[in-house]
Design an enzyme around this catalytic site. Sequence first.
Site, short mmCIF file in Angstrom:
data_model
loop_
_atom_site.label_atom_id
_atom_site.label_comp_id
_atom_site.label_asym_id
_atom_site.label_seq_id
_atom_site.Cartn_x
_atom_site.Cartn_y
_atom_site.Cartn_z
N ARG A 5 0.87 -1.18 0.00
CA ARG A 5 0.00 0.00 0.00
C ARG A 5 0.90 1.23 0.00
O ARG A 5 1.91 1.27 0.71
CB ARG A 5 -0.90 0.04 1.24
CG ARG A 5 -2.08 -0.91 1.20
CD ARG A 5 -3.13 -0.48 0.16
NE ARG A 5 -4.31 -1.34 0.17
CZ ARG A 5 -4.46 -2.44 -0.59
NH1 ARG A 5 -3.51 -2.81 -1.42
NH2 ARG A 5 -5.58 -3.14 -0.53
N GLU A 63 -4.21 7.42 -5.15
CA GLU A 63 -4.41 6.67 -6.39
C GLU A 63 -5.69 7.14 -7.07
O GLU A 63 -6.70 7.30 -6.39
CB GLU A 63 -4.49 5.17 -6.11
CG GLU A 63 -3.16 4.65 -5.58
CD GLU A 63 -3.15 3.15 -5.30
OE1 GLU A 63 -4.13 2.46 -5.66
OE2 GLU A 63 -2.18 2.67 -4.72
N HIS A 113 -1.33 -0.03 -9.86
CA HIS A 113 -1.94 -0.95 -8.89
C HIS A 113 -2.53 -2.18 -9.60
O HIS A 113 -3.74 -2.43 -9.55
CB HIS A 113 -3.01 -0.23 -8.06
CG HIS A 113 -3.27 -0.90 -6.74
ND1 HIS A 113 -3.63 -0.22 -5.60
CD2 HIS A 113 -3.22 -2.20 -6.37
CE1 HIS A 113 -3.79 -1.07 -4.60
NE2 HIS A 113 -3.54 -2.30 -5.04
C1 DGY Z 1 -5.52 -6.21 -2.62
O1 DGY Z 1 -6.16 -7.23 -2.87
O2 DGY Z 1 -5.49 -5.69 -1.49
C2 DGY Z 1 -4.72 -5.61 -3.74
O3 DGY Z 1 -4.17 -4.41 -3.47
C3 DGY Z 1 -5.51 -5.63 -5.03
O4 DGY Z 1 -5.47 -6.94 -5.43
#
Ligand code: DGY
Length: 330
Positions: free
Chosen positions: A238, A267, A286
Amino acid sequence: MGDARIYVTRRLPEVAMRILEQAGAVKVWTEDLPPPREVLEAEIAEVEGLLCLLTDVVDEMLLCRARKLKVVSNMAVGYDNIDVGACTARGILVTNTPGVLTETTADLTFALLLGVARRITEAERFLRAGQWETWSPMLLAGQDVYGAIIGIVGMGRIGQAVARRARGFDMQILYASRSAHPEVERTLGARRVQLEELLRNSDFVTLHVPLTPETRGLVGERELRLMKSTAILINTARGPVVDEVALVRALREGWIAGAGLDVYAQEPIAADHPLLKLDNVVLLPHIGSASVKTRTRMAVMAAENLVAALAGQLPHSVVNPEAWGDRGRP
Ligand code: DGY
């Protein structure tokens, strides 16, 4: 349609939609961009199940309007977009999609790592711009991955999948994690160290922690300055785990050699963000879990979680089982 039982914030693969339809009438936001806040607030008022994405913020204010809501099913393993405490306080289950995206995300992590180390996107830009005139000894020379030292921060499912790939590249594996993983140490030769030691010694530092109050800003100026000037930082976890302002300075001023990022503080990243002006970064939008097979499995799992909760069964992957209370107990 005012009588939907389920609201879905984006069109999902057909197989997942069919699963949801077993549980009752489904209303779907069919635009490409997320539903505006006022739409979500209006829709949440009457439904029992919400299937959302990491772009949808489910907070206290939204939940105040959710008179009948029983379950929030997130199509992601991470759930930092949801106020889990507020859901629990209202007896609303929160579910996520762990496991199904592990290998796909680890693949992408390694793609980024190789991409930055071997300057793949920079080299492609160079070629496409017609700048390639001849083979020359040090043209676009990068760093070796094979045999290098990798530091894995967070040794959960994805961290372990990255470690398995690193083993194939004969990398020395350091890891920093809240708990020890003796099996990973035994089978992959990984060594658990403090974060500081990991940062000082790794050629590649890759982040695999969830975003929590403890991990927000985990890698800031101090941590970046501890890293080798030849080191490369990879983030597929993240964005807010890294202090982006400090990272831009680190990349500009050569505290570290490069970075591979799939996630950002905001984002989508702004078109004029300073990271976009740097050549020593590879930037992706992402897409860690974005293979057709995995995104379909995530959608199916999210749908199954939601349907189970509405049928009074404990779903496969619940973030807050305490919200279930005495339901289902004999
Ligand atoms: C998640 O699943 O948390 C990712 O960031 C997207 O697949």
